[in-house]
Design a protein around this motif. Structure first.
Motif, mmCIF file in Angstrom:
data_model
loop_
_atom_site.group_PDB
_atom_site.id
_atom_site.type_symbol
_atom_site.label_atom_id
_atom_site.label_comp_id
_atom_site.label_asym_id
_atom_site.label_seq_id
_atom_site.Cartn_x
_atom_site.Cartn_y
_atom_site.Cartn_z
ATOM 1 N N GLY A 53 0.460 -1.114 0.127
ATOM 2 C CA GLY A 53 -0.084 0.107 -0.057
ATOM 3 C C GLY A 53 1.040 1.131 0.205
ATOM 4 N N GLN A 54 0.120 2.650 0.362
ATOM 5 C CA GLN A 54 0.705 3.152 0.203
ATOM 6 C C GLN A 54 1.964 3.754 1.188
ATOM 7 O OE1 GLN A 54 -1.167 7.238 1.720
ATOM 8 N NE2 GLN A 54 -2.554 5.938 1.442
ATOM 9 N N GLN A 55 3.122 4.582 1.471
ATOM 10 C CA GLN A 55 3.580 4.852 2.673
ATOM 11 C C GLN A 55 3.243 5.914 3.112
ATOM 12 O OE1 GLN A 55 7.314 6.754 0.607
ATOM 13 N NE2 GLN A 55 8.332 5.011 1.476
ATOM 14 N N ILE A 56 3.218 5.678 4.823
ATOM 15 C CA ILE A 56 3.518 6.458 5.351
ATOM 16 C C ILE A 56 3.242 8.068 5.971
ATOM 17 C CG2 ILE A 56 2.368 6.079 7.493
ATOM 18 C CD1 ILE A 56 1.295 4.341 6.972
ATOM 19 N N ARG A 57 2.868 8.912 5.913
ATOM 20 C CA ARG A 57 3.501 10.806 5.377
ATOM 21 C C ARG A 57 2.944 11.010 7.656
ATOM 22 N NH1 ARG A 57 6.768 9.989 2.268
ATOM 23 N NH2 ARG A 57 6.243 8.938 -0.029
ATOM 24 N N LEU A 96 6.635 5.761 9.805
ATOM 25 C CA LEU A 96 6.951 6.793 9.015
ATOM 26 C C LEU A 96 7.383 6.284 7.611
ATOM 27 C CD1 LEU A 96 7.444 10.558 9.856
ATOM 28 C CD2 LEU A 96 4.978 9.237 9.294
ATOM 29 N N GLU A 97 7.555 6.149 6.704
ATOM 30 C CA GLU A 97 7.063 6.006 5.331
ATOM 31 C C GLU A 97 7.416 4.450 5.004
ATOM 32 O OE1 GLU A 97 11.022 7.525 4.156
ATOM 33 O OE2 GLU A 97 10.131 9.622 4.346
ATOM 34 N N GLN A 98 6.621 4.062 6.365
ATOM 35 C CA GLN A 98 6.399 1.965 5.940
ATOM 36 C C GLN A 98 5.854 2.068 5.220
ATOM 37 O OE1 GLN A 98 8.698 -0.015 7.552
ATOM 38 N NE2 GLN A 98 9.977 1.233 8.077
ATOM 39 N N THR A 99 5.290 1.027 4.680
ATOM 40 C CA THR A 99 3.587 0.698 3.952
ATOM 41 C C THR A 99 2.066 0.479 4.209
ATOM 42 O OG1 THR A 99 4.675 -1.151 2.888
ATOM 43 C CG2 THR A 99 4.801 1.472 1.772
ATOM 44 N N VAL A 100 1.728 0.506 3.814
ATOM 45 C CA VAL A 100 -0.041 -0.032 4.335
ATOM 46 C C VAL A 100 0.315 -0.993 4.164
ATOM 47 C CG1 VAL A 100 -2.401 -0.307 4.509
ATOM 48 C CG2 VAL A 100 -1.521 1.854 3.913
ATOM 49 N N GLY A 101 -0.431 -2.341 5.065
ATOM 50 C CA GLY A 101 -0.092 -3.720 4.803
ATOM 51 C C GLY A 101 0.864 -4.429 5.284
ATOM 52 N N SER A 102 1.625 -3.369 5.763
ATOM 53 C CA SER A 102 3.310 -3.538 6.084
ATOM 54 C C SER A 102 2.291 -4.871 7.575
ATOM 55 C CB SER A 102 4.149 -3.373 6.468
ATOM 56 O OG SER A 102 4.538 -3.095 4.803
ATOM 57 N N GLN A 103 4.263 -5.359 8.442
ATOM 58 C CA GLN A 103 3.862 -6.074 9.191
ATOM 59 C C GLN A 103 5.472 -5.533 10.437
ATOM 60 O OE1 GLN A 103 4.148 -9.574 11.295
ATOM 61 N NE2 GLN A 103 2.078 -9.533 11.892
ATOM 62 N N ILE A 104 5.382 -4.304 10.912
ATOM 63 C CA ILE A 104 6.855 -3.954 11.163
ATOM 64 C C ILE A 104 6.965 -3.766 13.053
ATOM 65 C CG2 ILE A 104 8.412 -1.811 11.404
ATOM 66 C CD1 ILE A 104 7.181 -2.899 9.103
ATOM 67 N N LEU A 162 -2.912 -1.290 8.454
ATOM 68 C CA LEU A 162 -4.079 -1.917 8.454
ATOM 69 C C LEU A 162 -4.912 -0.698 7.218
ATOM 70 C CD1 LEU A 162 -6.557 -3.081 11.309
ATOM 71 C CD2 LEU A 162 -4.599 -3.942 9.259
ATOM 72 N N ASP A 163 -4.881 0.793 7.747
ATOM 73 C CA ASP A 163 -5.181 1.459 7.047
ATOM 74 C C ASP A 163 -4.205 2.913 6.759
ATOM 75 O OD1 ASP A 163 -7.324 3.174 4.861
ATOM 76 O OD2 ASP A 163 -7.724 4.060 6.799
ATOM 77 N N ALA A 164 -4.163 3.993 6.191
ATOM 78 C CA ALA A 164 -3.444 5.148 6.723
ATOM 79 C C ALA A 164 -4.765 6.608 5.847
ATOM 80 C CB ALA A 164 -1.931 5.442 5.976
ATOM 81 N N HIS A 165 -4.762 7.726 5.663
ATOM 82 C CA HIS A 165 -5.269 8.160 4.912
ATOM 83 C C HIS A 165 -5.096 9.940 6.499
ATOM 84 C CE1 HIS A 165 -9.257 7.200 7.671
ATOM 85 N NE2 HIS A 165 -8.808 8.595 7.545
#
Length: 322
Positions: free
Chosen positions: A206-210, A259-267, A296-299
């Motif tokens: 998914g998109q990168q976290i901002r 930050l800059e990780q992607t949606v759908g990731s497990q960190i 799970l989601d970022a917006h």
């Protein structure tokens, strides 16, 4: 207080809105207001827009719902929704008489349900049954005399993507159960790292976290010193949690590590005290904490569009406290 927050506020503080988590059977999960004066007419309905953003509805107003109906705007490609499973939804609803917005979780946070008629209502349950994560549905139903037009996006409830590298022997090891809930094993006799460790276990697409986005996550927090679970959203009847990222509301380890990780990731985050709750009254003030976080989601939140009637409690003065 949750182990990931730094201040004594709710997850979304003053920008929180009440997200519906249940509704009466045979009804859609929205509230409707008084009817405007108009004459009813039937009209075609088009749903436009992209995933992750509120849809645009085009129809002739006022809209008359002749019978409850639903259709798939686009199919999903993820897991099939099954009875009794958790389900995470973005919901956008309009009053078909005049286009008034009734609900919009795209500007707040997704709503958590259970895949049952009791939780979702019979119409929404039947529409979702057999669908896949990633689907967008359009539902229409008359509720208390109001034509409700509801768009539903089905979000993931666990991380999904390519597996990352396994953690080294001096880092915690993570195992997942069938639902994706993690068990974390801290290595015995190993001193915790003195700096923040950020280790992707699963890399989502998914998109990168901002900074400034609303992040919705499942997570488990484990104390390095004894391996005890100190916080988790994977417990029964505990929904995913949402909060703004990168603005100092969360512990520094989260703001830096996600930050800059992607949606759908497990960190996996290994957060030493200085990036966690050092110099606070928290029970974790001197602890290194291991977090396993499913994104799970970022917006981005748009507080200018919040309905004052939906606003959450006012934020208390920012202070460091456990």
């Amino acid at each position: 207080m949750s182990s990931w927050l730094r201040v004594v506020v709710g997850a979304l503080a003053a920008t929180t809105v009440a997200v519906t988590t249940a509704c009466a059977p045979a009804s859609l999960p929205v509230e409707v207001g008084p009817a405007p004066t108009s004459s009813a007419s039937q009209a075609p309905l088009q749903v436009m827009g992209t995933s992750g953003a509120p849809p645009t509805l085009e129809y002739e107003k006022p809209f008359t719902v002749l019978r409850p109906a639903s259709r798939t705007v686009w199919p999903g490609t993820g897991d099939v929704l099954e009875r009794d499973d958790p389900v995470l939804l973005n919901l956008y609803a309009q009053d078909g008489r005049d286009g008034t917005e009734l609900q919009n979780t795209f500007r707040t946070a997704p709503a958590a349900y259970t895949m049952t008629e009791k939780s979702l209502g019979s119409h929404l349950f039947e529409s979702l049954e057999g669908k896949r994560v990633g689907a967008r549905l359009m539902l229409m139903e008359e509720q208390d005399g109001v034509p409700v037009l509801l768009v539903v996006d089905v979000l993931p409830v666990r991380a999904s993507g390519a597996a990352g590298e396994a953690p080294g022997k001096n880092l915690p090891q993570v195992r997942l159960d069938d639902l994706g809930a993690p068990t974390v094993r801290v290595p015995r006799g190993v001193e915790p790292p003195s700096e923040l460790v950020v280790h992707p276990l699963i890399r989502g697409s998914g998109q990168q976290i901002r900074a400034g986005q609303i992040l919705t996550v499942e997570f488990t927090a484990v104390r390095w010193s004894d391996g005890a679970v100190v916080d988790t959203t994977w417990a029964e009847d505990t929904p995913p949690q949402s909060a703004e990222i990168g603005i100092g509301r969360l512990v520094e380890g989260w703001d830096q590590g996600l930050l800059e990780q992607t949606v759908g990731s497990q960190i996996m985050l290994v957060v030493p005290p200085q990036a966690g709750h050092a110099n606070t009254k928290s029970r974790l003030a001197g602890e290194t904490v291991v977090y396993v976080v499913d994104i799970l989601d970022a917006h981005r939140l748009d507080p200018s569009k919040l309905d004052p009637r939906e606003a959450g409690p006012e934020e208390e003065p920012k202070k460091k406290e456990g």
